[in-house]
Design an enzyme around this catalytic site. Structure first.
Site, PDB file in Angstrom:
ATOM      1  N   GLU A  96       0.818  -1.200   0.000  1.00  0.00           N
ATOM      2  CA  GLU A  96       0.000   0.000   0.000  1.00  0.00           C
ATOM      3  C   GLU A  96       0.860   1.263   0.000  1.00  0.00           C
ATOM      4  O   GLU A  96       1.951   1.283   0.571  1.00  0.00           O
ATOM      5  CB  GLU A  96      -0.922  -0.011   1.217  1.00  0.00           C
ATOM      6  CG  GLU A  96      -1.856  -1.218   1.183  1.00  0.00           C
ATOM      7  CD  GLU A  96      -2.845  -1.268   2.325  1.00  0.00           C
ATOM      8  OE1 GLU A  96      -2.809  -0.383   3.199  1.00  0.00           O
ATOM      9  OE2 GLU A  96      -3.659  -2.207   2.336  1.00  0.00           O
ATOM     10  N   CYS A 109       3.532   8.284   1.546  1.00  0.00           N
ATOM     11  CA  CYS A 109       4.105   7.256   2.420  1.00  0.00           C
ATOM     12  C   CYS A 109       4.305   5.999   1.572  1.00  0.00           C
ATOM     13  O   CYS A 109       3.345   5.421   1.069  1.00  0.00           O
ATOM     14  CB  CYS A 109       3.139   7.008   3.589  1.00  0.00           C
ATOM     15  SG  CYS A 109       3.750   5.793   4.746  1.00  0.00           S
ATOM     16  N   CYS A 116       6.711  -7.731   6.504  1.00  0.00           N
ATOM     17  CA  CYS A 116       7.904  -7.298   7.232  1.00  0.00           C
ATOM     18  C   CYS A 116       8.281  -8.389   8.221  1.00  0.00           C
ATOM     19  O   CYS A 116       7.422  -9.005   8.842  1.00  0.00           O
ATOM     20  CB  CYS A 116       7.631  -5.992   7.983  1.00  0.00           C
ATOM     21  SG  CYS A 116       9.091  -5.356   8.833  1.00  0.00           S
ATOM     22  N   CYS A 120       7.101  -6.128  14.873  1.00  0.00           N
ATOM     23  CA  CYS A 120       6.765  -5.208  15.970  1.00  0.00           C
ATOM     24  C   CYS A 120       5.343  -5.538  16.438  1.00  0.00           C
ATOM     25  O   CYS A 120       4.451  -5.742  15.614  1.00  0.00           O
ATOM     26  CB  CYS A 120       6.870  -3.758  15.501  1.00  0.00           C
ATOM     27  SG  CYS A 120       8.535  -3.343  14.948  1.00  0.00           S
ATOM     28  N   CYS A 123       2.060  -3.685  15.128  1.00  0.00           N
ATOM     29  CA  CYS A 123       2.041  -3.299  13.709  1.00  0.00           C
ATOM     30  C   CYS A 123       1.294  -4.316  12.862  1.00  0.00           C
ATOM     31  O   CYS A 123       1.606  -5.509  12.897  1.00  0.00           O
ATOM     32  CB  CYS A 123       3.476  -3.150  13.213  1.00  0.00           C
ATOM     33  SG  CYS A 123       3.567  -2.878  11.440  1.00  0.00           S
ATOM     34  N   CYS A 345      -1.925   5.504   9.907  1.00  0.00           N
ATOM     35  CA  CYS A 345      -0.671   4.887  10.322  1.00  0.00           C
ATOM     36  C   CYS A 345      -0.939   3.583  11.048  1.00  0.00           C
ATOM     37  O   CYS A 345      -1.792   3.518  11.916  1.00  0.00           O
ATOM     38  CB  CYS A 345       0.073   5.804  11.264  1.00  0.00           C
ATOM     39  SG  CYS A 345       0.958   7.041  10.395  1.00  0.00           S
TER      40      CYS A 345
HETATM   41  S1  SF4 Z   1       6.637  -1.183  12.513  1.00  0.00           S
HETATM   42 FE1  SF4 Z   1       5.844  -2.831  11.177  1.00  0.00          FE
HETATM   43  S2  SF4 Z   1       6.690  -2.406   9.143  1.00  0.00           S
HETATM   44 FE2  SF4 Z   1       7.888  -1.187  10.625  1.00  0.00          FE
HETATM   45  S3  SF4 Z   1       9.644  -2.512  11.154  1.00  0.00           S
HETATM   46 FE3  SF4 Z   1       8.048  -2.956  12.693  1.00  0.00          FE
HETATM   47  S4  SF4 Z   1       6.900  -4.721  11.837  1.00  0.00           S
HETATM   48 FE4  SF4 Z   1       8.106  -3.812  10.159  1.00  0.00          FE
END
Ligand code: SF4
Length: 381
Positions: A96, A109, A116, A120, A123, A345
């Protein structure tokens, strides 16, 4: 999967790479500048539209090269003017891109990876695991698509995109070469001519690559901090186990000081109710950032299903901001934009092709995080 043609994709080539390409096919280097302008200033993807290039060369280019961005799957426009594109990349996954207009500024963005690996805990992208790196063409292609969509080409000066933040899906420093090449094109006058201050790379803290970045380019840097102490950050941003806060902030300070001007690190801090939004967290943050030249951007958490986190109350957000302000920090609270199209976000999810796919690099990153190589899907919703 997107069909591969075996042709050289000129969209993701820097000026230098394009010059080498033209030399490699027996043509003059100056052709690189002509073609870059057609691609990035005029949004052209058809060699026959390049009127200052003779037919013989156009035919030669058609035989060995192409100009191909990611495929647009959807484009949504929010009631507040925010736009979100879902694009399909070569691996078959979707990522996206979000455009946020504000005043005279248009910030795009941009995503760097499909999924990923860094996981995190708050996220939505991290919940999908890692699928693939985006090519340089797929990264810069998001800027190309946005400008074309606004119809602001060929008027270079009136481009819709004035700022780019590498804050979409993925950790950009783990797709280093492609992201750096794309950022060079963003800044190049033959590309998008965006000032180095207006191109920002956001990292969760891949320390060795921050030093490498300083040698490659001088874009602005943002740090996804999210916690003011190692114990909490280890839980929220697992790469912190490998690169704890003292090592990380030292690297960020080195980066910013090498820019040689009055440039500031941006600290991104997602506020999670009762997790990292208490006065003691603000006090720890003040201490932690005592000698870091920075500005702070607070991001109230945007809930998504099964995240396990909540957005703090407006009072708690204001209290946190006030405490930082009183300590002399420049603090902004990010306004939530594009919520009605899931473009806020932390809401970027794209659609990773195979959620259980685990590349060798993915496993390496899990080890880098200091985690046992447990199935990533165990943490998924
Ligand atoms: S916030 Fe999300 S996209 Fe960014 S590094 Fe952490 S897991 Fe990856």
């Amino acid at each position: 999967m997107t069909e591969t043609t075996g042709k050289a994709n000129l969209l993701g080539m820097t000026q230098q790479q394009l010059e080498h390409f033209f030399e490699s096919i027996g043509e003059k280097r100056f052709r690189a500048g002509q073609v870059m302008k057609w691609i990035h200033h005029f949004g052209v993807d058809d060699f026959d539209a390049m009127s200052n290039i003779g037919k013989a060369l156009r035919d030669k280019l058609k035989a060995c090269a192409e100009i191909r961005g990611p495929e647009i799957v959807s484009e949504d426009i929010s009631s507040d003017g925010t736009r979100k594109w879902v694009v399909r990349v070569a691996s078959g996954s979707c990522v996206e891109t979000v455009y946020i207009p504000q005043g005279g500024r248009g910030t795009l963005c941009v995503s760097s990876q499909a999924g990923c690996a860094l996981d995190c805990s708050f996220c939505s992208t991290g919940k999908q695991g890692f699928n693939s790196d985006l090519s340089a063409a797929e990264v810069i292609g998001q800027v190309w698509i946005a400008n074309k969509s606004f119809g602001t080409v060929p008027a270079k000066i009136d481009r819709a995109v004035t700022n780019v933040v590498m804050m979409g899906m993925g950790e950009p420093l783990l797709n280093f070469d492609n992201v750096v090449a794309a950022m060079h094109i963003m800044m190049d006058d033959l590309g998008y001519g965006i000032s180095k201050r207006k191109v920002t790379l956001s990292t969760s803290g891949v320390v060795p690559m921050i030093d490498k970045l300083a040698e490659a380019i001088d874009v602005s840097l943002a740090l996804s901090l999210h916690a003011p102490n190692d114990e909490l950050r280890n839980k929220l941003v697992p790469i912190n186990k490998k690169y704890p806060l003292d090592v990380l902030l030292a690297a960020c300070k080195r980066y910013v000081s090498r820019l040689g001007e009055k440039r500031l690190l941006t600290i991104e801090y997602t506020l999670l109710k009762d997790v990292n939004d208490q006065p003691e967290h603000a006090a720890q943050m003040i201490e932690l950032l005592r000698d870091v030249p920075c500005k702070i951007n607070l991001i109230p958490f945007n809930p998504f299903p099964f995240s396990g986190y909540e957005r703090p109350s407006n009072n708690a957000i204001r209290r946190f901001q006030d405490l930082l302000h009183k300590a002399g920090h420049n603090v902004t609270v990010r306004t939530t934009r594009g919520e009605d199209i899931d473009a806020a976000c932390g809401q970027l999810v794209g659609q990773v092709m195979d959620r259980t796919r685990r590349s060798e690099r993915y496993i390496a990153v899990r080890q880098l995080n200091g985690e046992a190589d447990a199935p990533h899907s165990a943490n998924r919703t």
